[in-house]
Design a protein around this motif. Structure first.
Motif, PDB file in Angstrom:
ATOM      1  N   ARG A   1     -39.705  38.662  19.387  1.00 54.57           N
ATOM      2  CA  ARG A   1     -40.542  37.672  20.423  1.00 54.57           C
ATOM      3  C   ARG A   1     -41.203  36.558  20.027  1.00 54.57           C
ATOM      4  O   ARG A   1     -40.691  35.645  20.971  1.00 54.57           O
ATOM      5  N   ASP A   2     -41.289  36.564  19.230  1.00 50.50           N
ATOM      6  CA  ASP A   2     -41.717  35.466  18.455  1.00 50.50           C
ATOM      7  C   ASP A   2     -40.840  34.431  18.356  1.00 50.50           C
ATOM      8  O   ASP A   2     -41.409  33.140  18.508  1.00 50.50           O
ATOM      9  N   VAL A   3     -39.798  34.475  17.675  1.00 45.54           N
ATOM     10  CA  VAL A   3     -38.475  33.998  18.355  1.00 45.54           C
ATOM     11  C   VAL A   3     -38.202  33.269  19.381  1.00 45.54           C
ATOM     12  O   VAL A   3     -38.352  32.078  19.337  1.00 45.54           O
ATOM     13  N   ARG A   4     -37.912  34.368  20.110  1.00 46.43           N
ATOM     14  CA  ARG A   4     -38.129  33.748  21.336  1.00 46.43           C
ATOM     15  C   ARG A   4     -38.784  32.310  21.832  1.00 46.43           C
ATOM     16  O   ARG A   4     -38.817  31.999  22.216  1.00 46.43           O
ATOM     17  N   ASP A   5     -39.949  33.111  21.415  1.00 44.69           N
ATOM     18  CA  ASP A   5     -40.684  32.479  22.092  1.00 44.69           C
ATOM     19  C   ASP A   5     -41.400  30.847  21.613  1.00 44.69           C
ATOM     20  O   ASP A   5     -41.525  29.885  22.514  1.00 44.69           O
ATOM     21  N   ALA A   6     -40.637  30.848  20.631  1.00 41.09           N
ATOM     22  CA  ALA A   6     -40.952  29.612  19.451  1.00 41.09           C
ATOM     23  C   ALA A   6     -39.486  28.431  20.460  1.00 41.09           C
ATOM     24  O   ALA A   6     -39.996  27.762  20.486  1.00 41.09           O
TER      25      ALA A   6
ATOM     26  N   GLY B   1     -41.123  42.648  16.819  1.00 45.01           N
ATOM     27  CA  GLY B   1     -41.933  41.722  16.695  1.00 45.01           C
ATOM     28  C   GLY B   1     -41.398  40.114  16.477  1.00 45.01           C
ATOM     29  O   GLY B   1     -41.546  39.048  16.921  1.00 45.01           O
ATOM     30  N   PHE B   2     -40.155  40.107  15.930  1.00 42.72           N
ATOM     31  CA  PHE B   2     -39.116  38.736  14.821  1.00 42.72           C
ATOM     32  C   PHE B   2     -39.097  38.438  16.449  1.00 42.72           C
ATOM     33  O   PHE B   2     -38.615  36.959  16.412  1.00 42.72           O
TER      34      PHE B   2
ATOM     35  N   ARG C   1     -42.203  33.634   6.906  1.00 44.20           N
ATOM     36  CA  ARG C   1     -41.944  33.599   8.825  1.00 44.20           C
ATOM     37  C   ARG C   1     -41.137  32.633   9.405  1.00 44.20           C
ATOM     38  O   ARG C   1     -41.201  31.113   8.997  1.00 44.20           O
TER      39      ARG C   1
ATOM     40  N   GLY D   1     -40.738  29.351  12.421  1.00 42.30           N
ATOM     41  CA  GLY D   1     -41.452  29.560  12.687  1.00 42.30           C
ATOM     42  C   GLY D   1     -40.522  28.408  13.390  1.00 42.30           C
ATOM     43  O   GLY D   1     -39.231  27.935  13.349  1.00 42.30           O
ATOM     44  N   ARG D   2     -41.768  27.647  14.807  1.00 41.55           N
ATOM     45  CA  ARG D   2     -41.044  26.623  15.631  1.00 41.55           C
ATOM     46  C   ARG D   2     -40.618  25.382  15.074  1.00 41.55           C
ATOM     47  O   ARG D   2     -39.603  24.543  15.128  1.00 41.55           O
TER      48      ARG D   2
ATOM     49  N   ASP E   1     -40.552  27.705  23.211  1.00 40.44           N
ATOM     50  CA  ASP E   1     -41.637  26.172  23.965  1.00 40.44           C
ATOM     51  C   ASP E   1     -40.744  25.252  23.483  1.00 40.44           C
ATOM     52  O   ASP E   1     -41.393  23.764  23.859  1.00 40.44           O
TER      53      ASP E   1
END
Length: 228
Positions: A209-214, A206-207, A182, A184-185, A217
């Motif tokens: 959401r995770d990319v946006r959060d990374a 889900g993809f 996947r 990631g950061r 960050d």
């Protein structure tokens, strides 16, 4: 804009599970912006939303709109339509757009699966502008043969017009030289590297959401998202 009835100009295999369906404008006016979507449906059938994979400049020059359609393999739906078939088009819709003018050093496009469609339109539009930032594409798919527009993207990378990274998440094949797993950061950080970046993310919920959060960050403040 009033709904149109357009005919299928071509229907070609994009990946084992998707098809690229091109609809002829036949002189009809269809004004849209890169990143927008339209509701498509057969006559007397309910429509479904699909992102426009063409950039506005391309549509004007070719006289057609391209859509990346998932092929469910059931023998029904838009993926099975042949040349000349009628399709109702209602649109354009959506606010997932490129800023004009674009500010910043880097435009980063992060796609999952068929989420590449609107990002491909945005990228083509941005590359056609006289003044553009560095462009990066980070694209995730389940297997190595599921990357739509792969030849086009690799050509742009060889020409050094974009920086490209492809990530396979499930079906790893022998000899695969791209990323695995996947996005990631760490993958995103390699593209950003302290640049003043704007990011555009499209794919499964889900993809996205995770990319946006990374990205957040990592300090990216301008993030535009679209869920498929």
């Amino acid at each position: 804009m009033a709904a149109l009835t357009l005919r299928v100009l071509s229907n070609t295999r994009a990946t084992p599970t998707t098809r690229l369906v091109s609809l002829a404008l036949d002189g009809h006016a269809f004004t849209f912006k890169a990143g927008q979507w339209a509701m498509l449906g057969e006559p007397q059938a309910a429509g479904k939303p699909y992102s426009i994979a063409s950039a506005p400049r391309e549509a004007a020059s070719t006289g057609a709109l391209a859509f990346l359609i998932r092929d469910e393999g059931s023998g029904t739906g838009l993926a099975r339509l042949r040349r000349g078939a009628a399709v109702h088009v209602d649109g354009p819709h959506g606010r997932f757009l490129l800023p004009d003018p674009f500010t910043g050093d880097l435009a980063l496009f992060v796609a999952g699966g068929t989420g590449i469609a609107p990002l491909r339109a945005m990228l083509a539009e941005l590359l056609a502008r006289p003044h553009r930032p560095e462009c990066g594409v980070l694209y995730s798919a389940r297997s190595a043969n599921e990357f739509a527009f792969a030849r086009e993207l690799r050509t742009l990378a060889r020409q050094r017009r974009i920086r490209l990274a492809l990530a396979v998440t499930r079906d790893l094949q022998n000899g695969w030289k791209g990323l695995s797993g996947r996005i990631g950061r760490a993958h995103l950080a390699e593209f950003i590297e302290g640049r003043d970046s704007q990011a555009f993310v499209c794919g499964p919920e889900g993809f996205v959401r995770d990319v946006r959060d990374a990205l957040a960050d990592l300090g990216v403040q301008r993030i535009r998202i679209e869920e498929q």
